[in-house]
Design a protein around this motif. Structure first.
Motif, PDB file in Angstrom:
ATOM      1  N   TYR A  39       0.839  -1.208   0.000  1.00  0.00           N
ATOM      2  CA  TYR A  39       0.000   0.000   0.000  1.00  0.00           C
ATOM      3  C   TYR A  39       0.871   1.254   0.000  1.00  0.00           C
ATOM      4  CZ  TYR A  39      -3.940   3.015   1.283  1.00  0.00           C
ATOM      5  OH  TYR A  39      -4.908   3.994   1.289  1.00  0.00           O
ATOM      6  N   ALA A  40       2.008   1.174   0.696  1.00  0.00           N
ATOM      7  CA  ALA A  40       2.912   2.316   0.782  1.00  0.00           C
ATOM      8  C   ALA A  40       4.008   2.267  -0.273  1.00  0.00           C
ATOM      9  CB  ALA A  40       3.542   2.371   2.175  1.00  0.00           C
ATOM     10  N   MET A  41       3.990   1.254  -1.141  1.00  0.00           N
ATOM     11  CA  MET A  41       5.031   1.090  -2.147  1.00  0.00           C
ATOM     12  C   MET A  41       4.578   1.489  -3.544  1.00  0.00           C
ATOM     13  SD  MET A  41       6.461  -2.658  -0.933  1.00  0.00           S
ATOM     14  CE  MET A  41       7.705  -2.733  -2.219  1.00  0.00           C
ATOM     15  N   LEU A  42       3.282   1.423  -3.806  1.00  0.00           N
ATOM     16  CA  LEU A  42       2.796   1.599  -5.175  1.00  0.00           C
ATOM     17  C   LEU A  42       3.117   2.971  -5.737  1.00  0.00           C
ATOM     18  CD1 LEU A  42       1.234   0.465  -7.576  1.00  0.00           C
ATOM     19  CD2 LEU A  42      -0.872   1.331  -6.519  1.00  0.00           C
ATOM     20  N   GLY A  43       2.757   4.035  -5.010  1.00  0.00           N
ATOM     21  CA  GLY A  43       2.967   5.386  -5.521  1.00  0.00           C
ATOM     22  C   GLY A  43       4.428   5.680  -5.805  1.00  0.00           C
ATOM     23  N   LEU A  44       5.293   5.368  -4.836  1.00  0.00           N
ATOM     24  CA  LEU A  44       6.725   5.620  -5.023  1.00  0.00           C
ATOM     25  C   LEU A  44       7.281   4.738  -6.129  1.00  0.00           C
ATOM     26  CD1 LEU A  44       9.286   7.030  -4.154  1.00  0.00           C
ATOM     27  CD2 LEU A  44       9.578   5.304  -2.362  1.00  0.00           C
ATOM     28  N   GLY A  45       6.815   3.487  -6.197  1.00  0.00           N
ATOM     29  CA  GLY A  45       7.279   2.601  -7.258  1.00  0.00           C
ATOM     30  C   GLY A  45       6.930   3.127  -8.634  1.00  0.00           C
ATOM     31  N   ALA A 154      -7.437  -2.402  19.589  1.00  0.00           N
ATOM     32  CA  ALA A 154      -7.266  -2.994  18.262  1.00  0.00           C
ATOM     33  C   ALA A 154      -7.087  -1.917  17.198  1.00  0.00           C
ATOM     34  CB  ALA A 154      -8.463  -3.878  17.922  1.00  0.00           C
ATOM     35  N   PHE A 155      -7.887  -0.868  17.259  1.00  0.00           N
ATOM     36  CA  PHE A 155      -7.759   0.206  16.285  1.00  0.00           C
ATOM     37  C   PHE A 155      -6.433   0.949  16.457  1.00  0.00           C
ATOM     38  CE2 PHE A 155     -12.636   0.490  15.946  1.00  0.00           C
ATOM     39  CZ  PHE A 155     -12.632  -0.436  14.915  1.00  0.00           C
ATOM     40  N   ALA A 156      -5.966   1.060  17.703  1.00  0.00           N
ATOM     41  CA  ALA A 156      -4.650   1.663  17.933  1.00  0.00           C
ATOM     42  C   ALA A 156      -3.557   0.795  17.322  1.00  0.00           C
ATOM     43  CB  ALA A 156      -4.411   1.833  19.433  1.00  0.00           C
ATOM     44  N   PHE A 157      -3.657  -0.499  17.524  1.00  0.00           N
ATOM     45  CA  PHE A 157      -2.686  -1.435  16.963  1.00  0.00           C
ATOM     46  C   PHE A 157      -2.654  -1.338  15.442  1.00  0.00           C
ATOM     47  CE2 PHE A 157      -1.555  -5.623  15.277  1.00  0.00           C
ATOM     48  CZ  PHE A 157      -0.365  -5.879  15.945  1.00  0.00           C
ATOM     49  N   GLU A 158      -3.818  -1.228  14.822  1.00  0.00           N
ATOM     50  CA  GLU A 158      -3.888  -1.158  13.366  1.00  0.00           C
ATOM     51  C   GLU A 158      -3.317   0.164  12.839  1.00  0.00           C
ATOM     52  OE1 GLU A 158      -4.494  -3.647  11.402  1.00  0.00           O
ATOM     53  OE2 GLU A 158      -4.711  -4.796  13.250  1.00  0.00           O
ATOM     54  N   SER A 159      -3.547   1.239  13.551  1.00  0.00           N
ATOM     55  CA  SER A 159      -2.991   2.518  13.106  1.00  0.00           C
ATOM     56  C   SER A 159      -1.472   2.522  13.218  1.00  0.00           C
ATOM     57  CB  SER A 159      -3.590   3.670  13.928  1.00  0.00           C
ATOM     58  OG  SER A 159      -4.951   3.844  13.611  1.00  0.00           O
ATOM     59  N   VAL A 160      -0.946   1.914  14.265  1.00  0.00           N
ATOM     60  CA  VAL A 160       0.508   1.785  14.395  1.00  0.00           C
ATOM     61  C   VAL A 160       1.054   0.912  13.268  1.00  0.00           C
ATOM     62  CG1 VAL A 160       2.365   0.881  15.845  1.00  0.00           C
ATOM     63  CG2 VAL A 160       0.513   2.188  16.875  1.00  0.00           C
ATOM     64  N   THR A 161       0.326  -0.154  12.937  1.00  0.00           N
ATOM     65  CA  THR A 161       0.739  -1.015  11.827  1.00  0.00           C
ATOM     66  C   THR A 161       0.756  -0.228  10.514  1.00  0.00           C
ATOM     67  OG1 THR A 161      -0.203  -2.956  12.921  1.00  0.00           O
ATOM     68  CG2 THR A 161       0.231  -3.139  10.567  1.00  0.00           C
ATOM     69  N   ASP A 162      -0.259   0.617  10.302  1.00  0.00           N
ATOM     70  CA  ASP A 162      -0.286   1.458   9.108  1.00  0.00           C
ATOM     71  C   ASP A 162       0.964   2.337   9.035  1.00  0.00           C
ATOM     72  OD1 ASP A 162      -2.693   0.469   8.164  1.00  0.00           O
ATOM     73  OD2 ASP A 162      -3.894   2.024   9.140  1.00  0.00           O
ATOM     74  N   GLU A 163       1.301   2.961  10.159  1.00  0.00           N
ATOM     75  CA  GLU A 163       2.484   3.825  10.190  1.00  0.00           C
ATOM     76  C   GLU A 163       3.739   3.018   9.901  1.00  0.00           C
ATOM     77  OE1 GLU A 163       2.582   6.968  10.329  1.00  0.00           O
ATOM     78  OE2 GLU A 163       0.525   7.438  10.874  1.00  0.00           O
ATOM     79  N   PHE A 164       3.811   1.807  10.449  1.00  0.00           N
ATOM     80  CA  PHE A 164       4.969   0.948  10.230  1.00  0.00           C
ATOM     81  C   PHE A 164       5.134   0.635   8.749  1.00  0.00           C
ATOM     82  CE2 PHE A 164       6.694  -3.377   9.775  1.00  0.00           C
ATOM     83  CZ  PHE A 164       7.933  -3.206  10.363  1.00  0.00           C
ATOM     84  N   THR A 165       4.026   0.335   8.079  1.00  0.00           N
ATOM     85  CA  THR A 165       4.111   0.020   6.656  1.00  0.00           C
ATOM     86  C   THR A 165       4.563   1.232   5.845  1.00  0.00           C
ATOM     87  OG1 THR A 165       1.767   0.533   6.262  1.00  0.00           O
ATOM     88  CG2 THR A 165       2.312  -1.735   6.843  1.00  0.00           C
ATOM     89  N   PHE A 166       4.198   2.432   6.280  1.00  0.00           N
ATOM     90  CA  PHE A 166       4.596   3.629   5.540  1.00  0.00           C
ATOM     91  C   PHE A 166       6.040   4.017   5.836  1.00  0.00           C
ATOM     92  CE2 PHE A 166       0.189   4.181   4.459  1.00  0.00           C
ATOM     93  CZ  PHE A 166       0.260   4.815   3.233  1.00  0.00           C
ATOM     94  N   VAL A 167       6.631   3.418   6.865  1.00  0.00           N
ATOM     95  CA  VAL A 167       8.063   3.596   7.106  1.00  0.00           C
ATOM     96  C   VAL A 167       8.860   2.557   6.319  1.00  0.00           C
ATOM     97  CG1 VAL A 167       9.887   3.466   8.844  1.00  0.00           C
ATOM     98  CG2 VAL A 167       7.765   4.660   9.365  1.00  0.00           C
ATOM     99  N   ILE A 168       8.402   1.297   6.349  1.00  0.00           N
ATOM    100  CA  ILE A 168       9.141   0.199   5.727  1.00  0.00           C
ATOM    101  C   ILE A 168       8.892   0.118   4.223  1.00  0.00           C
ATOM    102  CG2 ILE A 168       9.476  -2.304   5.708  1.00  0.00           C
ATOM    103  CD1 ILE A 168      10.567  -0.874   8.163  1.00  0.00           C
ATOM    104  N   GLY A 169       7.633   0.337   3.798  1.00  0.00           N
ATOM    105  CA  GLY A 169       7.282   0.180   2.390  1.00  0.00           C
ATOM    106  C   GLY A 169       8.138   0.992   1.441  1.00  0.00           C
ATOM    107  N   PRO A 170       8.267   2.311   1.649  1.00  0.00           N
ATOM    108  CA  PRO A 170       9.103   3.111   0.749  1.00  0.00           C
ATOM    109  C   PRO A 170      10.562   2.670   0.735  1.00  0.00           C
ATOM    110  CG  PRO A 170       7.614   4.520   1.986  1.00  0.00           C
ATOM    111  CD  PRO A 170       7.499   3.153   2.592  1.00  0.00           C
ATOM    112  N   VAL A 171      11.064   2.196   1.877  1.00  0.00           N
ATOM    113  CA  VAL A 171      12.447   1.705   1.929  1.00  0.00           C
ATOM    114  C   VAL A 171      12.602   0.480   1.031  1.00  0.00           C
ATOM    115  CG1 VAL A 171      14.233   0.725   3.417  1.00  0.00           C
ATOM    116  CG2 VAL A 171      12.840   2.620   4.241  1.00  0.00           C
TER     117      VAL A 171
END
Length: 432
Positions: A39-45, A154-171
């Motif tokens: 999800y965080a890789m498509l645009g940059l890719g 659960a919603f807090a966990f998912e939002s943190v997961t979203d942030e994690f993907t936007f840190v790792i995905g572009p890398v």
């Protein structure tokens, strides 16, 4: 309308440990993480591929924006189909279409095809992005039906997961594109989408039951029919402008300062602030209502955005960005908590995807507006876009906050009177 959960459950376990001990939670969380990284890789890719093939950043950005807009507009319809027919029935064809569309885009870019064909391929690539984040949240709602105190966590966990993907995905996207060739980032993105999406779809036992098609003569209402959902989508649109404008403005500011390599670190601090705030938010047994928290968190976001344009150097901007990020995850968490209370069980995935799609659309608007301002007036003016976007969102939320009250269960009335009452959303009691 879904049955209301009790809001005062002081004996129920809370915290991330209790959440992750939910039976079979890991069976869908792990494949979901793999499926969400793209999800965080498509645009940059897309930007890396098109820029290498054509030499134009402008064209690359426009093609990436096309994918983002298509995703924002089609994603909620995908969520609605998942509510009606089941998540697996939607995920399997979606990931296959996505992989095919990405493959066509790569072939067109490397084959020197006309520029307009790149837009034709980018649109289905964006439209077919699987809405795994919304589907995971719908699974949590289904799994925690008897444990409402854990839903905020659960919603807090998912939002943190979203942030994690936007840190790792572009890398991942940048590393793959740099190590091999610019197309490799998109190849990795499509591969993860297929593998993670199919594995997630296979975990059918943890998914909510499909609502089925509407009865003859009864058209099933969209989640967007709820005024509260529309209001939250507008608020999340403003939130998306913050993401989009900051990505462009921080990059331009760093380049103007002669240190373009530091732009990633500055944006990383912004994301890190959001991750930390999200983790802490999920640990607190909130006593205020979710509506009150939404207005408070969004106001803090506007306050954080109001300082960015005045930062004199990159160090000051990094600090301001960190504090601005602290309001992001709490706003996201509370928004998802609220929207879950505003729709019936058969429309929850669609409701979540409207919020996710609104962020994507706001991101495209914010990056475009900031880019235009930066081209004409320099990087500082680009930082006014997050303030304007979030400010308009706050005005809408404050003036129409009554729409965020969940409808009362049918037949329920005020004690001693006949008028139906509206209930505070889940989270109005001790465990938010």
């Amino acid at each position: 309308m879904a049955a209301r959960r009790p809001v005062d459950d002081t004996t129920a376990p809370t915290g991330y440990g209790a959440l992750l001990r939910t039976p079979r939670a890991w069976t869908f969380l792990l494949p979901a993480l793999v499926a969400r990284l793209p999800y965080a890789m498509l645009g940059l890719g897309i930007v890396l591929l098109v820029r290498d093939a054509t030499g134009s950043y402008g064209l690359a950005g426009a093609v990436a924006a096309t994918a983002a807009v298509a995703q924002a507009l089609v994603g909620p319809q995908t969520g609605r189909l998942a509510d009606r027919h089941g998540q697996a029935a939607v995920l399997v064809p979606a990931v296959l279409v996505h992989a095919a569309a990405v493959g066509v885009l790569i072939a067109l870019a490397h084959g020197g095809a006309p520029e307009w064909t790149l837009f034709l391929a980018a649109a289905p690539a964006g439209a077919s992005v699987p809405q795994v984040g919304a589907m995971v949240r719908a699974r949590w709602v289904h799994r925690l039906n008897e444990q409402p105190a854990l839903l905020n966590t659960a919603f807090a966990f998912e939002s943190v997961t979203d942030e994690f993907t936007f840190v790792i995905g572009p890398v991942l996207a940048t590393g793959a594109a740099t190590a091999v060739n610019p197309a490799t980032g998109l190849i990795v993105e499509a591969t993860l989408t297929v593998l993670g999406g199919l594995a997630f779809a296979a975990r059918r036992s943890t998914a909510p039951s499909p609502s089925g098609p509407a009865e003859p003569g009864h058209r099933q209402a969209s989640a967007l029919a709820s005024p509260g959902v529309r209001l939250l989508a507008g608020g999340f649109l403003g939130l998306g402008t913050v993401f989009g404008a900051l990505q462009v403005s921080i990059t331009a500011f760093a380049e103007d300062a002669g240190t373009p390599g530091l732009s990633g670190a500055v944006y990383g601090l912004f994301a890190a602030g959001s991750m930390v705030a999200g983790v802490l938010y999920g640990l607190i047994p909130w006593r205020s209502s979710a509506r009150q928290r939404m207005l408070g968190c969004y106001a803090l976001l506007v306050l954080g955005c109001s300082t960015l344009w005045a930062m004199p150097n990159l160090v000051a901007l990094a600090v301001a960005g960190l504090f601005c990020g602290l309001a992001i995850a709490p706003t996201l968490i509370t928004g998802y908590t609220l929207v879950e209370t505003l729709v019936a069980d058969g429309a929850k995935t669609e409701a979540f995807t409207w919020l996710t799609g609104a962020i994507g659309l706001g991101l495209a608007i914010g990056s475009t507006a900031a880019g235009q301002l930066i081209d004409h007036s320099g990087p500082t003016l680009g930082f006014t876009v997050p303030l304007i976007g979030s400010g308009l969102g706050l005005v809408a939320l404050v003036t129409m906050r009554g729409l965020l009250l969940a409808p009362a269960p049918r037949g329920r009335t005020v004690a001693g009177g006949a008028a139906a009452v509206r209930q505070e959303p889940a989270g109005a009691g001790l465990h938010g």
